[in-house]
Write a protein that holds these residues in place. Structure first.
Motif, PDB file in Angstrom:
ATOM      1  N   SER A 104      -2.230  12.834  -2.831  1.00 45.47           N
ATOM      2  CA  SER A 104      -3.124  13.620  -1.971  1.00 45.47           C
ATOM      3  C   SER A 104      -3.012  13.184  -0.507  1.00 45.47           C
ATOM      4  N   TRP A 105      -2.318  12.054  -0.228  1.00 44.08           N
ATOM      5  CA  TRP A 105      -2.162  11.594   1.157  1.00 44.08           C
ATOM      6  C   TRP A 105      -0.672  11.607   1.509  1.00 44.08           C
ATOM      7  N   PRO A 106      -0.112  12.781   1.880  1.00 43.74           N
ATOM      8  CA  PRO A 106       1.310  12.847   2.217  1.00 43.74           C
ATOM      9  C   PRO A 106       1.611  11.990   3.443  1.00 43.74           C
TER      10      PRO A 106
ATOM     11  N   ILE B 136     -12.811  -6.552  11.296  1.00 42.72           N
ATOM     12  CA  ILE B 136     -13.855  -5.624  10.830  1.00 42.72           C
ATOM     13  C   ILE B 136     -13.269  -4.584   9.863  1.00 42.72           C
ATOM     14  N   ARG B 137     -12.076  -4.055  10.167  1.00 40.42           N
ATOM     15  CA  ARG B 137     -11.510  -3.009   9.285  1.00 40.42           C
ATOM     16  C   ARG B 137     -11.241  -3.547   7.880  1.00 40.42           C
ATOM     17  N   ARG B 138     -10.883  -4.830   7.766  1.00 39.21           N
ATOM     18  CA  ARG B 138     -10.556  -5.381   6.444  1.00 39.21           C
ATOM     19  C   ARG B 138     -11.806  -5.630   5.596  1.00 39.21           C
ATOM     20  N   VAL B 139     -12.988  -5.474   6.203  1.00 37.33           N
ATOM     21  CA  VAL B 139     -14.232  -5.640   5.438  1.00 37.33           C
ATOM     22  C   VAL B 139     -14.868  -4.286   5.141  1.00 37.33           C
TER      23      VAL B 139
ATOM     24  N   GLU C 135       7.238  -0.927   9.495  1.00 35.38           N
ATOM     25  CA  GLU C 135       7.237   0.545   9.416  1.00 35.38           C
ATOM     26  C   GLU C 135       6.211   1.182  10.362  1.00 35.38           C
ATOM     27  N   PHE C 136       5.247   0.356  10.857  1.00 35.13           N
ATOM     28  CA  PHE C 136       4.269   0.878  11.816  1.00 35.13           C
ATOM     29  C   PHE C 136       4.736   0.689  13.264  1.00 35.13           C
ATOM     30  N   ALA C 137       6.011   0.295  13.442  1.00 40.41           N
ATOM     31  CA  ALA C 137       6.507  -0.014  14.790  1.00 40.41           C
ATOM     32  C   ALA C 137       6.431   1.211  15.710  1.00 40.41           C
TER      33      ALA C 137
ATOM     34  N   LYS D  19       1.016   5.203  -1.293  1.00 41.36           N
ATOM     35  CA  LYS D  19       0.858   4.770  -2.690  1.00 41.36           C
ATOM     36  C   LYS D  19      -0.574   4.323  -2.986  1.00 41.36           C
ATOM     37  N   VAL D  20      -1.225   3.706  -1.999  1.00 33.52           N
ATOM     38  CA  VAL D  20      -2.559   3.162  -2.206  1.00 33.52           C
ATOM     39  C   VAL D  20      -3.596   4.262  -2.526  1.00 33.52           C
ATOM     40  N   VAL D  21      -3.319   5.493  -2.069  1.00 38.52           N
ATOM     41  CA  VAL D  21      -4.257   6.599  -2.308  1.00 38.52           C
ATOM     42  C   VAL D  21      -3.695   7.578  -3.333  1.00 38.52           C
TER      43      VAL D  21
ATOM     44  N   GLY E 118     -13.363  -1.022   6.067  1.00 39.90           N
ATOM     45  CA  GLY E 118     -12.466   0.122   5.900  1.00 39.90           C
ATOM     46  C   GLY E 118     -11.597   0.060   4.652  1.00 39.90           C
ATOM     47  N   LEU E 119     -10.668   1.027   4.601  1.00 44.18           N
ATOM     48  CA  LEU E 119      -9.713   1.101   3.490  1.00 44.18           C
ATOM     49  C   LEU E 119      -8.687  -0.029   3.622  1.00 44.18           C
ATOM     50  N   ALA E 120      -8.269  -0.602   2.505  1.00 46.55           N
ATOM     51  CA  ALA E 120      -7.238  -1.654   2.434  1.00 46.55           C
ATOM     52  C   ALA E 120      -7.792  -3.007   2.884  1.00 46.55           C
ATOM     53  N   HIS E 121      -8.250  -3.758   1.884  1.00 49.07           N
ATOM     54  CA  HIS E 121      -8.849  -5.072   2.156  1.00 49.07           C
ATOM     55  C   HIS E 121      -7.797  -6.163   2.082  1.00 49.07           C
TER      56      HIS E 121
ATOM     57  N   ASN F 190       0.797  -1.221   0.000  1.00 52.47           N
ATOM     58  CA  ASN F 190       0.000   0.000   0.000  1.00 52.47           C
ATOM     59  C   ASN F 190       0.834   1.277   0.000  1.00 52.47           C
ATOM     60  N   LEU F 191       2.139   1.178   0.347  1.00 61.23           N
ATOM     61  CA  LEU F 191       2.853   2.413   0.678  1.00 61.23           C
ATOM     62  C   LEU F 191       4.171   2.679  -0.061  1.00 61.23           C
ATOM     63  N   ASN F 192       4.925   1.661  -0.443  1.00 58.84           N
ATOM     64  CA  ASN F 192       6.333   1.879  -0.787  1.00 58.84           C
ATOM     65  C   ASN F 192       6.743   1.345  -2.154  1.00 58.84           C
TER      66      ASN F 192
HETATM   67  C1  SR1 Z   1      -2.859   3.705   3.890  1.00 55.12           C
HETATM   68  S1  SR1 Z   1      -2.108   2.307   4.529  1.00 55.12           S
HETATM   69  C2  SR1 Z   1      -3.326   1.096   4.645  1.00 55.12           C
HETATM   70  C3  SR1 Z   1      -2.904  -0.097   5.415  1.00 55.12           C
HETATM   71  O1  SR1 Z   1      -1.785  -0.708   4.814  1.00 55.12           O
HETATM   72  C4  SR1 Z   1      -0.902  -1.165   5.819  1.00 55.12           C
HETATM   73  O2  SR1 Z   1      -0.539  -2.487   5.585  1.00 55.12           O
HETATM   74  C5  SR1 Z   1      -1.613  -0.985   7.138  1.00 55.12           C
HETATM   75  O3  SR1 Z   1      -2.340  -2.128   7.525  1.00 55.12           O
HETATM   76  C6  SR1 Z   1      -2.477   0.163   6.834  1.00 55.12           C
HETATM   77  O4  SR1 Z   1      -3.549   0.290   7.713  1.00 55.12           O
END
Ligand code: SR1
Ligand code: MG
Length: 427
Positions: free
Chosen positions: A96-98, A372-375, A276-278, A91-93, A377-380, A65-67
């Motif tokens: 617009s998402w710095p 729940i977030r994976r169903v 990276e979320f450490a 990268k996933v968005v 929210g953003l990023a499945h 999603n990011l790198n």
């Molecule tokens: C915008 S980042 C979306 C998700 O990707 C990462 O793997 C994390 O789980 C984050 O919440």
């Protein structure tokens, strides 16, 4: 895009200028530049990992999603490295998402910390550069991303025990039970990671519980979500308690995003990547992430009936992973505590048991939130999204939401993994 870089084509990025070899490195770059396949090769030559005369092959392989992620391999020996570079946005968005580049420093320092404790479970970092947000590490392409392996119905006999050990050691030795408590305060400062924590606070704990514009679900699920999730006040209260725990319980240096896409596996080896979320947070959070992603695969298996093994038997295997990860973590954490505890008051057996019971309840609650977030929210997750049959996919999503909710609401009663497994089976 694939590039084969011949020696004659070797390219030196303006801004990178190094002497020969790692030790004599002279850095003169001016500002952050995203790498290309060509400059990625040039970087490895500059730091002496490949010679200017080597023929190397480079490919950008990042699917997260990011790198950016580059694999650079030597054509003759096939020896290879991974270069990971953070982009200044998600990268996933898009732009617009710095997003802070400091996450690359956090990731390489967290990998190095874990490597110092358990070199068998993380890639070695060969080079890092905070300004360029770059980490060069071992290539693990001989292994499979665990999520993909589970979707295909593979068995990994060691992975849950390995993750249990990885978590027990990394969490114990970065907690107030296993390290100097003054140094732990410094560790908290080093790993302050507010922007990445905010992503988790929003995407895991807040947005899925409201009709928020970051959410991502099919309209056909809206009535179910409104009824089962958004209008359940008890559920909102319990998620608020879990979010508060995430925000305030600075217990140990956690990985922060330990889903099955952050684990490479084979039948023999396990490697944890992408910390990276450490940050210094609640011990139950990493366990919860692992448990959640096993549960997501469990519910998704009905939609992947193509592999050889019967559904019930593969699901039984998945449930053994839950028992193994917790069983190994709990006994190893207790044993490290007995032998390496740094605070005499915390050695009290009943305190240790009470603390680990709280970690278990937190882990189950966090697992529910992560399901729940994976169903909603953003990023499945691919486990569910790759189900070809739309009707089955929708049923699986509903099942996942019911399971996540049940885990959150009953986490204080289901005080053993056997009881968690009962809940999973009933869902
Ligand atoms: C915008 S980042 C979306 C998700 O990707 C990462 O793997 C994390 O789980 C984050 O919440
Ligand atoms: Mg990641």
């Amino acid at each position: 895009m694939k590039s084969i870089i011949q020696p004659s084509l070797s390219y030196r990025q303006e801004g990178f200028s190094y002497g020969m070899g790692r030790m004599s490195m002279k850095r003169e770059y001016k500002e952050y530049q995203p790498l290309t396949e060509e400059t990625a090769v040039s970087l490895l030559q500059s730091i002496g990992l490949f010679a200017e005369t080597d023929s190397v092959f480079c490919q950008e392989i990042g699917d997260g999603n990011l790198n950016l992620v580059f694999r650079v391999s030597h054509q003759e020996s096939n020896h290879s490295y991974i270069i990971k570079q953070a982009l200044p946005y998600a990268k996933v968005v898009g732009t617009s998402w710095p997003l802070t580049l400091d996450r690359a420093r956090i990731e390489s320092e967290a990998l190095e910390k874990a490597y110092s404790l358990l070199p068998q479970f993380v890639p070695k970092v060969h080079y890092s550069n905070d300004e360029q947000a770059v980490t060069v590490m071992d290539d693990l392409s001989h292994l499979v991303i665990m999520r993909k392996g589970l979707i295909q119905g593979n068995h990994y006999p060691n992975v849950a025990k390995d993750i249990g050990l990885y978590l027990a050691h990394t969490l114990f030795f970065t907690s107030d039970f296993g390290m100097d408590q003054q140094e732990k305060k410094q560790l908290q400062a080093t790993f302050a990671n507010p922007e990445l924590c905010k992503i988790t606070e929003d995407l895991v704990f807040t947005d899925p519980y409201f009709d928020h514009d970051t959410n991502d679900f099919p309209e056909s699920l809206r009535p179910f979500i409104a009824d089962v999730i958004w209008s359940d006040r008890d559920l909102l209260k319990e998620v608020a308690l879990l979010k508060h725990t995430f925000l305030t319980h600075s217990e140990a240096l956690i990985h922060g995003d330990l889903h099955t896409g952050s684990i490479f596996s084979s039948t023999e080896e396990t490697k944890v990547i992408d910390p990276e979320f450490a940050f210094v947070g609640p011990i139950g959070f990493d366990l919860g992430a692992f448990i959640a992603n096993i549960c997501l695969n469990y519910v998704s298996q009905i939609g992947h009936a193509s592999h050889q093994e019967p559904l019930t038997s593969y699901r039984h295997y998945l449930l053994t992973l839950l028992e193994d990860v917790w069983g190994t973590f709990e006994s190893e954490f207790h044993s490290l505590w007995e032998t390496h505890g740094t605070d005499p008051l915390f050695q009290e057996k009943e305190f240790r048991q009470a603390f680990l019971a709280q970690v278990f309840a937190d882990a189950i609650g966090f697992a529910g939130c992560k399901i729940i977030r994976r169903v909603i929210g953003l990023a499945h997750v691919e486990d569910i999204e790759s189900i070809p049959e739309e009707q089955i996919k929708e049923q699986v999503k509903k099942q996942a939401l019911r399971l996540g909710k049940q885990l959150i609401l009953t986490r204080h009663e289901i005080d053993s993994m056997k009881n968690v497994i009962k809940v999973v089976k009933e869902a």
